[in-house]
Structure formats: C-alpha cells, structure tokens
Motif scaffolding. Structure first.
Motif, PDB file in Angstrom:
ATOM      1  N   PRO A   4      10.615   9.766 -11.658  1.00 28.43           N
ATOM      2  CA  PRO A   4      10.606   9.024 -10.395  1.00 28.43           C
ATOM      3  C   PRO A   4       9.215   9.081  -9.773  1.00 28.43           C
ATOM      4  CG  PRO A   4      12.313  10.727 -10.405  1.00 28.43           C
ATOM      5  CD  PRO A   4      11.488  10.909 -11.632  1.00 28.43           C
ATOM      6  N   ILE A   5       8.794   7.994  -9.158  1.00 29.51           N
ATOM      7  CA  ILE A   5       7.458   7.982  -8.558  1.00 29.51           C
ATOM      8  C   ILE A   5       7.457   8.614  -7.167  1.00 29.51           C
ATOM      9  CG2 ILE A   5       6.616   6.003  -9.860  1.00 29.51           C
ATOM     10  CD1 ILE A   5       7.225   4.285  -7.395  1.00 29.51           C
ATOM     11  N   ASN A   6       8.621   8.840  -6.616  1.00 34.44           N
ATOM     12  CA  ASN A   6       8.693   9.374  -5.262  1.00 34.44           C
ATOM     13  C   ASN A   6       9.051  10.863  -5.253  1.00 34.44           C
ATOM     14  OD1 ASN A   6      11.244   8.796  -6.227  1.00 34.44           O
ATOM     15  ND2 ASN A   6      12.081   8.263  -4.240  1.00 34.44           N
ATOM     16  N   ILE A   7       8.304  11.665  -6.058  1.00 35.38           N
ATOM     17  CA  ILE A   7       8.492  13.107  -6.011  1.00 35.38           C
ATOM     18  C   ILE A   7       7.208  13.759  -5.525  1.00 35.38           C
ATOM     19  CG2 ILE A   7      10.290  13.173  -7.774  1.00 35.38           C
ATOM     20  CD1 ILE A   7       8.176  14.168  -9.763  1.00 35.38           C
ATOM     21  N   ARG A   8       7.354  14.963  -4.996  1.00 36.98           N
ATOM     22  CA  ARG A   8       6.198  15.722  -4.504  1.00 36.98           C
ATOM     23  C   ARG A   8       6.415  17.189  -4.835  1.00 36.98           C
ATOM     24  NH1 ARG A   8       8.229  18.623  -0.556  1.00 36.98           N
ATOM     25  NH2 ARG A   8       9.914  17.801   0.707  1.00 36.98           N
ATOM     26  N   LYS A   9       5.333  17.961  -4.817  1.00 34.90           N
ATOM     27  CA  LYS A   9       5.404  19.391  -5.079  1.00 34.90           C
ATOM     28  C   LYS A   9       6.291  20.062  -4.036  1.00 34.90           C
ATOM     29  CE  LYS A   9       2.383  22.598  -7.216  1.00 34.90           C
ATOM     30  NZ  LYS A   9       3.415  22.906  -8.174  1.00 34.90           N
ATOM     31  N   ILE A  10       7.104  20.995  -4.465  1.00 30.09           N
ATOM     32  CA  ILE A  10       7.989  21.710  -3.554  1.00 30.09           C
ATOM     33  C   ILE A  10       7.160  22.678  -2.698  1.00 30.09           C
ATOM     34  CG2 ILE A  10       8.499  23.651  -5.110  1.00 30.09           C
ATOM     35  CD1 ILE A  10      11.461  23.358  -4.187  1.00 30.09           C
ATOM     36  N   LEU A  28       6.206  20.005 -16.721  1.00 29.98           N
ATOM     37  CA  LEU A  28       5.478  20.785 -17.723  1.00 29.98           C
ATOM     38  C   LEU A  28       4.627  19.782 -18.496  1.00 29.98           C
ATOM     39  CD1 LEU A  28       8.482  23.028 -18.770  1.00 29.98           C
ATOM     40  CD2 LEU A  28       6.580  23.674 -17.307  1.00 29.98           C
ATOM     41  N   ASP A  29       4.906  19.579 -19.767  1.00 30.00           N
ATOM     42  CA  ASP A  29       4.215  18.522 -20.509  1.00 30.00           C
ATOM     43  C   ASP A  29       4.793  17.156 -20.158  1.00 30.00           C
ATOM     44  OD1 ASP A  29       6.554  19.388 -21.703  1.00 30.00           O
ATOM     45  OD2 ASP A  29       5.934  18.799 -23.715  1.00 30.00           O
ATOM     46  N   HIS A  30       6.046  17.127 -19.740  1.00 32.42           N
ATOM     47  CA  HIS A  30       6.747  15.948 -19.226  1.00 32.42           C
ATOM     48  C   HIS A  30       7.434  16.370 -17.942  1.00 32.42           C
ATOM     49  CE1 HIS A  30       6.047  14.748 -23.291  1.00 32.42           C
ATOM     50  NE2 HIS A  30       6.765  13.651 -23.231  1.00 32.42           N
ATOM     51  N   THR A  31       8.086  15.453 -17.285  1.00 35.18           N
ATOM     52  CA  THR A  31       8.856  15.796 -16.094  1.00 35.18           C
ATOM     53  C   THR A  31      10.333  15.699 -16.436  1.00 35.18           C
ATOM     54  OG1 THR A  31       7.111  14.937 -14.669  1.00 35.18           O
ATOM     55  CG2 THR A  31       9.266  15.230 -13.675  1.00 35.18           C
ATOM     56  N   TYR A  32      11.068  16.764 -16.115  1.00 36.04           N
ATOM     57  CA  TYR A  32      12.487  16.852 -16.410  1.00 36.04           C
ATOM     58  C   TYR A  32      13.272  17.031 -15.118  1.00 36.04           C
ATOM     59  CZ  TYR A  32      10.417  18.167 -20.875  1.00 36.04           C
ATOM     60  OH  TYR A  32       9.661  18.204 -22.018  1.00 36.04           O
ATOM     61  N   GLN A  33      14.391  16.373 -15.017  1.00 34.73           N
ATOM     62  CA  GLN A  33      15.275  16.604 -13.880  1.00 34.73           C
ATOM     63  C   GLN A  33      16.179  17.769 -14.226  1.00 34.73           C
ATOM     64  OE1 GLN A  33      17.294  13.222 -12.130  1.00 34.73           O
ATOM     65  NE2 GLN A  33      19.026  14.500 -11.552  1.00 34.73           N
ATOM     66  N   GLY A  34      16.396  18.637 -13.252  1.00 34.90           N
ATOM     67  CA  GLY A  34      17.276  19.770 -13.462  1.00 34.90           C
ATOM     68  C   GLY A  34      18.096  20.047 -12.219  1.00 34.90           C
ATOM     69  N   THR A  35      19.097  20.875 -12.378  1.00 36.85           N
ATOM     70  CA  THR A  35      19.949  21.291 -11.281  1.00 36.85           C
ATOM     71  C   THR A  35      19.837  22.802 -11.149  1.00 36.85           C
ATOM     72  OG1 THR A  35      21.471  19.487 -11.789  1.00 36.85           O
ATOM     73  CG2 THR A  35      22.308  21.259 -10.388  1.00 36.85           C
ATOM     74  N   VAL A  36      19.669  23.282  -9.929  1.00 35.53           N
ATOM     75  CA  VAL A  36      19.575  24.721  -9.697  1.00 35.53           C
ATOM     76  C   VAL A  36      20.927  25.361  -9.985  1.00 35.53           C
ATOM     77  CG1 VAL A  36      19.170  26.497  -7.935  1.00 35.53           C
ATOM     78  CG2 VAL A  36      17.746  24.431  -7.979  1.00 35.53           C
ATOM     79  N   GLY A  58      16.275  25.951 -17.646  1.00 36.55           N
ATOM     80  CA  GLY A  58      15.665  27.270 -17.791  1.00 36.55           C
ATOM     81  C   GLY A  58      15.147  27.802 -16.462  1.00 36.55           C
ATOM     82  N   TYR A  59      14.364  28.870 -16.549  1.00 35.33           N
ATOM     83  CA  TYR A  59      13.814  29.532 -15.369  1.00 35.33           C
ATOM     84  C   TYR A  59      12.486  28.890 -14.985  1.00 35.33           C
ATOM     85  CZ  TYR A  59      17.296  33.075 -16.320  1.00 35.33           C
ATOM     86  OH  TYR A  59      18.486  33.731 -16.534  1.00 35.33           O
ATOM     87  N   CYS A  60      12.284  28.678 -13.683  1.00 37.06           N
ATOM     88  CA  CYS A  60      11.072  28.008 -13.198  1.00 37.06           C
ATOM     89  C   CYS A  60      10.547  28.708 -11.958  1.00 37.06           C
ATOM     90  CB  CYS A  60      11.366  26.561 -12.830  1.00 37.06           C
ATOM     91  SG  CYS A  60      12.036  25.594 -14.178  1.00 37.06           S
ATOM     92  N   SER A  64       5.868  24.856 -10.764  1.00 39.39           N
ATOM     93  CA  SER A  64       6.212  23.774 -11.683  1.00 39.39           C
ATOM     94  C   SER A  64       7.357  22.896 -11.149  1.00 39.39           C
ATOM     95  CB  SER A  64       6.601  24.339 -13.050  1.00 39.39           C
ATOM     96  OG  SER A  64       7.672  25.237 -12.939  1.00 39.39           O
ATOM     97  N   LEU A  65       7.742  23.111  -9.885  1.00 37.84           N
ATOM     98  CA  LEU A  65       8.862  22.355  -9.334  1.00 37.84           C
ATOM     99  C   LEU A  65       8.424  21.279  -8.351  1.00 37.84           C
ATOM    100  CD1 LEU A  65      11.613  25.046  -8.690  1.00 37.84           C
ATOM    101  CD2 LEU A  65      11.377  23.477 -10.618  1.00 37.84           C
ATOM    102  N   TYR A  66       9.150  20.176  -8.407  1.00 42.09           N
ATOM    103  CA  TYR A  66       8.932  19.029  -7.524  1.00 42.09           C
ATOM    104  C   TYR A  66      10.285  18.598  -6.976  1.00 42.09           C
ATOM    105  CZ  TYR A  66       4.251  18.744  -9.453  1.00 42.09           C
ATOM    106  OH  TYR A  66       2.963  19.036  -9.802  1.00 42.09           O
ATOM    107  N   VAL A  67      10.259  17.906  -5.854  1.00 45.46           N
ATOM    108  CA  VAL A  67      11.475  17.385  -5.235  1.00 45.46           C
ATOM    109  C   VAL A  67      11.226  15.944  -4.819  1.00 45.46           C
ATOM    110  CG1 VAL A  67      12.355  19.620  -4.436  1.00 45.46           C
ATOM    111  CG2 VAL A  67      10.802  18.324  -2.977  1.00 45.46           C
ATOM    112  N   TYR A  68      12.304  15.250  -4.467  1.00 48.09           N
ATOM    113  CA  TYR A  68      12.144  13.888  -3.950  1.00 48.09           C
ATOM    114  C   TYR A  68      11.277  13.904  -2.709  1.00 48.09           C
ATOM    115  CZ  TYR A  68      15.672  11.874  -7.034  1.00 48.09           C
ATOM    116  OH  TYR A  68      16.365  11.429  -8.141  1.00 48.09           O
TER     117      TYR A  68
END
Length: 69
Positions: A4-10, A28-36, A58-60, A64-68
């Motif tokens: 998504p283009i509308n994400i920012r660093k947490i 990381l090398d790509h952007t992955y969506q995950g659920t906590v 996995g653990y982050c 390395s985390l971004y949010v909407y």
C-alpha cells in the motif's frame, strides 16, 4: 500482495501499544502485511536483545514495522 502506498513508519508509542489482531506491515527486502499475535515484550534471547512483537510473519522490532498512514 502489493505494498500500500499509504503506510508510514510506526512510532515508538504506537509500537508499545500494539495488541493482538492489529494489522502491521513488515518491511524487509519486500513489504509484508502481518497481524500482531503477541504484543510488545522484551526479547532477552535475541542476538541483540530489544523490544519485539510477534506477528503472523515472525518476530519484529519497531524499526521494521509500518502502519497505515
């Protein structure tokens, strides 16, 4: 999944307040969506101990985390 283009660093505050079920993006090398799956905890067993959350990918740490946006 396309990044998504509308994400920012947490922010640190947002990271510390993540809870089970929150959606995050792991970059990381790509952007992955995950659920906590486990909120922030101090991981003493990591190569470099730090605060982390457990996600479906996995653990982050917060660096390395971004949010909407």
């Amino acid at each position: 999944m396309k990044t998504p283009i509308n994400i920012r660093k947490i922010t640190h505050e947002e990271f510390m307040n993540l809870k089970h079920g929150d959606i995050v993006f792991i970059r990381l090398d790509h952007t992955y969506q995950g659920t906590v799956t486990r909120p922030a905890f101090y991981n003493y067993d990591a190569d470099v101990p730090d605060w982390e959350v457990e996600t479906t990918n996995g653990y982050c740490d917060e660096h390395s985390l971004y949010v909407y946006a």
